[in-house]
Design a protein around this motif. Structure first.
Motif, PDB file in Angstrom:
ATOM      1  N   GLU A  37      66.593  -4.973 -40.197  1.00 26.03           N
ATOM      2  CA  GLU A  37      65.583  -6.324 -40.378  1.00 26.03           C
ATOM      3  C   GLU A  37      65.297  -6.968 -39.670  1.00 26.03           C
ATOM      4  N   PHE A  38      64.596  -7.489 -40.171  1.00 29.31           N
ATOM      5  CA  PHE A  38      64.101  -8.572 -39.342  1.00 29.31           C
ATOM      6  C   PHE A  38      63.618  -9.947 -39.902  1.00 29.31           C
ATOM      7  N   GLY A  39      63.607 -10.807 -39.105  1.00 32.81           N
ATOM      8  CA  GLY A  39      63.501 -11.792 -39.724  1.00 32.81           C
ATOM      9  C   GLY A  39      62.164 -13.281 -38.944  1.00 32.81           C
ATOM     10  N   ALA A  44      60.592  -8.582 -33.990  1.00 34.91           N
ATOM     11  CA  ALA A  44      59.625  -7.265 -35.014  1.00 34.91           C
ATOM     12  C   ALA A  44      59.317  -6.047 -33.707  1.00 34.91           C
ATOM     13  N   LYS A  45      58.247  -7.460 -32.234  1.00 37.98           N
ATOM     14  CA  LYS A  45      57.739  -6.535 -31.474  1.00 37.98           C
ATOM     15  C   LYS A  45      58.130  -5.414 -30.912  1.00 37.98           C
ATOM     16  N   PRO A  49      56.851  -1.783 -35.469  1.00 37.57           N
ATOM     17  CA  PRO A  49      54.944  -1.896 -35.864  1.00 37.57           C
ATOM     18  C   PRO A  49      54.515  -2.505 -37.204  1.00 37.57           C
ATOM     19  N   LEU A  50      55.293  -1.458 -38.538  1.00 34.52           N
ATOM     20  CA  LEU A  50      54.752  -1.630 -40.267  1.00 34.52           C
ATOM     21  C   LEU A  50      55.600  -2.897 -40.001  1.00 34.52           C
ATOM     22  N   VAL A 103      59.660   2.182 -34.059  1.00 31.49           N
ATOM     23  CA  VAL A 103      59.725   3.163 -32.709  1.00 31.49           C
ATOM     24  C   VAL A 103      60.864   2.764 -31.765  1.00 31.49           C
ATOM     25  N   MET A 104      61.426   1.933 -32.218  1.00 29.94           N
ATOM     26  CA  MET A 104      63.230   1.712 -32.013  1.00 29.94           C
ATOM     27  C   MET A 104      64.067   0.777 -32.429  1.00 29.94           C
ATOM     28  N   MET A 105      65.017   1.199 -32.184  1.00 29.64           N
ATOM     29  CA  MET A 105      66.673   0.577 -32.907  1.00 29.64           C
ATOM     30  C   MET A 105      66.425  -0.748 -32.192  1.00 29.64           C
TER      31      MET A 105
END
Length: 201
Positions: A37-39, A44-45, A49-50, A103-105
């Motif tokens: 999850e990204f806020g 997210a960077k 990428p999505l 691409v990475m957790m």
């Protein structure tokens, strides 16, 4: 050279949270029960990428990715009617072109994760395994169905702490689910459980 396209079907589904829409694909985006999850764009960077691309939309407030779906939380100044088709096509096209989803957790580097880490450390308890088993069997499928996820955080002094993600985070009905459903389930199965609370970040 022709780009390789993957046939993708995708549909949008309302969730109990009016600000959140679940976009379901006919293929897996993340493997092995993983969810992320990204806020914000910043969170997210370098990881997804999505999610980064979705934050380019001015109305995207939160992105949650799990299994075969992406849950998007919007700002409340725009109606779903105006943006749902655009988002659905965007995510569908992204997957069809085989672009990277994750691409990475994230490993606790984001602000939200840091807050969680600072918040509280739970010592392992004798009930961890039973609680996780009950959540996985009875709660997870329903929560994922609604475009969210639930993670077990810890047990201490009769209180079970869980983290709600995706559409469940900040959803008006998640409190009812937490108290009415999850708390009842765990109390009836484990005598020592007195209460279930959501991790507040």
């Amino acid at each position: 050279m022709e780009e390789k396209r993957v046939p993708v079907t995708m549909y949008a589904e309302m969730t109990p949270n009016p600000l959140t829409m679940k976009f379901v694909a006919n293929k897996h985006l993340l493997m092995d029960d993983a969810s992320v999850e990204f806020g914000s764009m910043q969170e997210a960077k370098g990881y997804s990428p999505l999610a980064e691309a979705l934050f380019e939309f001015p109305f995207v407030d939160n992105v949650f990715i799990a299994g075969n779906f992406v849950t998007v939380t919007k700002t409340d100044n725009v109606d779903w009617d105006f943006i749902v088709m655009e988002l659905r096509e965007f995510i569908k096209e992204w997957i069809a072109q085989g672009k990277d989803i994750l691409v990475m957790m994230p490993q606790g580097g984001g602000s939200k994760e840091e807050a969680v880490a600072v918040k509280k450390e739970f010592a392992p308890s004798e009930f961890d395994e039973v609680i996780i088993g009950l959540l996985n069997e009875y709660v997870k499928p329903a929560v994922e169905n609604d475009g969210g996820a639930i993670d077990y955080v810890g047990f201490e002094d009769g209180v079970v702490t869980v983290e709600m993600k995706g559409s469940c985070s900040g959803c008006p009905s998640s409190t009812a689910t937490l108290k009415g459903g999850i708390e009842q389930l765990l109390k009836s199965s484990i005598q020592e459980v007195k209460e279930v609370v959501a991790l507040s970040v």
